[in-house]
Design a protein around this motif. Structure first.
Motif, PDB file in Angstrom:
ATOM      1  N   HIS A 223       0.843  -1.196   0.000  1.00  0.00           N
ATOM      2  CA  HIS A 223       0.000   0.000   0.000  1.00  0.00           C
ATOM      3  C   HIS A 223       0.881   1.251   0.000  1.00  0.00           C
ATOM      4  CE1 HIS A 223      -3.016   2.948   1.188  1.00  0.00           C
ATOM      5  NE2 HIS A 223      -3.919   2.062   0.813  1.00  0.00           N
ATOM      6  N   ARG A 253      -8.117  -8.018  -0.045  1.00  0.00           N
ATOM      7  CA  ARG A 253      -9.426  -7.401   0.122  1.00  0.00           C
ATOM      8  C   ARG A 253      -9.395  -6.375   1.248  1.00  0.00           C
ATOM      9  NH1 ARG A 253     -14.803  -8.896   2.002  1.00  0.00           N
ATOM     10  NH2 ARG A 253     -14.079 -10.852   2.899  1.00  0.00           N
ATOM     11  N   ARG A 254      -9.974  -5.214   0.994  1.00  0.00           N
ATOM     12  CA  ARG A 254     -10.081  -4.077   1.903  1.00  0.00           C
ATOM     13  C   ARG A 254      -8.744  -3.360   2.132  1.00  0.00           C
ATOM     14  NH1 ARG A 254     -12.682  -5.685   7.266  1.00  0.00           N
ATOM     15  NH2 ARG A 254     -12.933  -3.448   7.532  1.00  0.00           N
ATOM     16  N   ASN A 256      -5.989  -3.181  -0.589  1.00  0.00           N
ATOM     17  CA  ASN A 256      -5.540  -2.527  -1.826  1.00  0.00           C
ATOM     18  C   ASN A 256      -6.357  -2.973  -3.033  1.00  0.00           C
ATOM     19  OD1 ASN A 256      -4.648  -5.123  -2.242  1.00  0.00           O
ATOM     20  ND2 ASN A 256      -2.455  -4.644  -2.123  1.00  0.00           N
ATOM     21  N   ASP A 257      -7.613  -3.416  -2.823  1.00  0.00           N
ATOM     22  CA  ASP A 257      -8.408  -3.941  -3.939  1.00  0.00           C
ATOM     23  C   ASP A 257      -9.250  -2.847  -4.603  1.00  0.00           C
ATOM     24  OD1 ASP A 257     -10.032  -3.740  -1.682  1.00  0.00           O
ATOM     25  OD2 ASP A 257     -11.323  -5.412  -2.259  1.00  0.00           O
ATOM     26  N   SER A 258      -8.567  -1.757  -4.976  1.00  0.00           N
ATOM     27  CA  SER A 258      -9.245  -0.728  -5.770  1.00  0.00           C
ATOM     28  C   SER A 258      -8.235  -0.164  -6.754  1.00  0.00           C
ATOM     29  CB  SER A 258      -9.782   0.385  -4.861  1.00  0.00           C
ATOM     30  OG  SER A 258      -8.709   1.159  -4.367  1.00  0.00           O
ATOM     31  N   VAL A 259      -8.747   0.361  -7.868  1.00  0.00           N
ATOM     32  CA  VAL A 259      -7.837   0.937  -8.865  1.00  0.00           C
ATOM     33  C   VAL A 259      -7.080   2.117  -8.256  1.00  0.00           C
ATOM     34  CG1 VAL A 259      -7.684   1.938 -11.155  1.00  0.00           C
ATOM     35  CG2 VAL A 259      -9.385   0.229 -10.697  1.00  0.00           C
ATOM     36  N   THR A 260      -7.755   2.859  -7.399  1.00  0.00           N
ATOM     37  CA  THR A 260      -7.078   3.999  -6.769  1.00  0.00           C
ATOM     38  C   THR A 260      -5.910   3.527  -5.909  1.00  0.00           C
ATOM     39  OG1 THR A 260      -9.211   5.090  -6.688  1.00  0.00           O
ATOM     40  CG2 THR A 260      -7.463   6.050  -5.359  1.00  0.00           C
ATOM     41  N   GLU A 297     -12.581 -10.319 -10.391  1.00  0.00           N
ATOM     42  CA  GLU A 297     -12.390  -8.959  -9.866  1.00  0.00           C
ATOM     43  C   GLU A 297     -10.919  -8.536 -10.007  1.00  0.00           C
ATOM     44  OE1 GLU A 297     -14.238  -6.641  -9.044  1.00  0.00           O
ATOM     45  OE2 GLU A 297     -13.136  -5.327  -7.673  1.00  0.00           O
ATOM     46  N   LEU A 301      -9.597  -5.274 -12.102  1.00  0.00           N
ATOM     47  CA  LEU A 301      -8.762  -4.229 -11.499  1.00  0.00           C
ATOM     48  C   LEU A 301      -7.477  -4.037 -12.303  1.00  0.00           C
ATOM     49  CD1 LEU A 301      -9.067  -5.120  -7.700  1.00  0.00           C
ATOM     50  CD2 LEU A 301      -9.803  -2.976  -8.779  1.00  0.00           C
ATOM     51  N   ARG A 304      -8.061  -2.228 -15.554  1.00  0.00           N
ATOM     52  CA  ARG A 304      -8.296  -0.797 -15.361  1.00  0.00           C
ATOM     53  C   ARG A 304      -7.002  -0.081 -14.970  1.00  0.00           C
ATOM     54  NH1 ARG A 304     -12.894  -0.482 -11.251  1.00  0.00           N
ATOM     55  NH2 ARG A 304     -12.642   1.758 -11.495  1.00  0.00           N
TER      56      ARG A 304
END
Ligand SMILES: *Cc1c(COP(=O)(O)O)cnc(C)c1O
Ligand code: SF4
Length: 330
Positions: A223, A253-254, A256-260, A297, A301, A304
């Motif tokens: 992160h 999960r929760r 670093n599981d976002s493109v941001t 998922e 990610l 993206r």
């Protein structure tokens, strides 16, 4: 967890000795209530968080992405089908000399069973280091096994964390490998500079400088918030002394599981002179199922990420499949 020698304690060893080891202290320092989903189910894999890592966790935020990596939760004790204590079937590949022979042309050395922090998702959380770590008497058998193996063009120091070794011990090991005729490349996989940036002391830098064969250093950063000025400084001291400075992350999960989160991580790595190498799907280790991100998922990610970042900032999305001689691209 005793491989750190009792030498006159330089800074990092003292910091490790002073690390937080109880849920109560962790919660108190972070201004969190000990809640019922926090569990001391930790007899085998106890809580361990050095203060230098704790400083990067936001106070009072139970969802902090760094906190979630180190806080034992009650979910760890629930059995999930498909999640086992040896997900990569490594015990069958251990030679008994501290070596794991699972890749072609690369041999893994379990240089130390000790870690500077305990990551709850760790795939070796159940690994029997006492049976498989390289021996304390100078790694003689390990080195002999490497010398006689036809698959040791690259020697990868792994663990636990190889930088748990004192500079003296690590130096003896690296020097011997540097001299070993059939070893062409060296590699160290470590999370130590992330946990305690002061591990990158003058002795370690001098040691890396002294190695003549190309040595790649792979950091484990998950992160962007882990990259504080101290870690960036450590990376700046490492970089001129290694052939390549890379990073591998685990998709969690929760955490670093976002493109941001993933995009910010790649950009923060680059600013620190580190290139993203791998983004790993979680290994199915018992106790870590709550970190899993489904393959569909993960691919979405990753696509993206690729759409918004230059190619050199997009890590390869991989998983380890037991029995395969390299990683599998997703
Ligand atoms: C994947 C992996 C390796 C081997 O890496 P390659 O770059 O695929 O050769 C070594 N150590 C660890 C901890 C790994 O996860
Ligand atoms: S530092 Fe690496 S080996 Fe140690 S607990 Fe964390 S992920 Fe596992």
């Amino acid at each position: 967890m005793t491989d750190v020698d009792a030498e006159p304690a330089p800074g990092w060893q003292q910091q490790l000795a002073q690390a937080v080891r109880t849920i109560e202290e962790l919660c108190e320092r972070l201004g969190l209530d000990a809640r019922k989903d926090i569990s001391p189910a930790t007899d085998q894999f106890p809580l361990l968080v050095p203060h230098s890592y704790l400083e990067r966790i936001r106070r009072g935020d139970p969802d902090d992405p760094l906190l979630l990596q180190v806080l034992p939760r009650s979910e760890e004790t629930s059995a999930t089908s498909g999640f086992s204590t040896d997900p990569l079937e490594e015990s069958a590949l251990s030679t008994g000399n501290g070596l794991i022979q699972k890749y072609r042309g690369r041999v893994l050395v379990i240089a130390s069973g000790a870690c500077p922090l305990h990551c709850r998702y760790c795939f070796r959380r159940h690994y029997d280091y006492s049976a498989n770590a390289a021996s304390r008497e100078g790694f003689r058998r390990t080195l002999a096994a490497i010398g006689s193996s036809s698959e040791s063009a690259e020697v990868i120091l792994s663990g636990g964390d190889p930088l748990s070794l004192s500079n003296d011990k690590l130096g003896r090991l690296l020097t011997a490998l540097d001299r070993s005729a059939n070893v062409q490349r060296l590699r160290i996989h470590t999370r130590f500079p992330v946990a305690i940036p002061d591990r990158v002391d003058a002795g370690l830098v001098a040691l890396l400088q002294s190695v003549t064969k190309p040595l790649t250093l792979v950091l484990h950063i998950n992160h962007a918030n882990e990259i504080n000025p101290a870690l960036a400084n450590a990376a700046a001291r490492l970089k001129p002394n290694v052939a390549a400075l890379l990073n591998q992350s685990v998709l969690l999960r929760r955490v670093n599981d976002s493109v941001t989160a993933l995009g910010d991580l790649s950009e923060a790595l680059f600013r620190a002179g580190i290139l993203p190498y791998y983004l790993h799907q979680l290994d199915a280790v018992a106790g870590a199922a709550h970190f899993e991100v489904a393959d569909g998922e993960a691919r979405r990610l990753h696509e993206r990420m690729a759409a918004r970042l230059p190619g050199y900032l997009v890590p390869k999305l991989v998983r380890e499949v037991p029995g395969r001689e390299g990683k599998t691209l997703l």
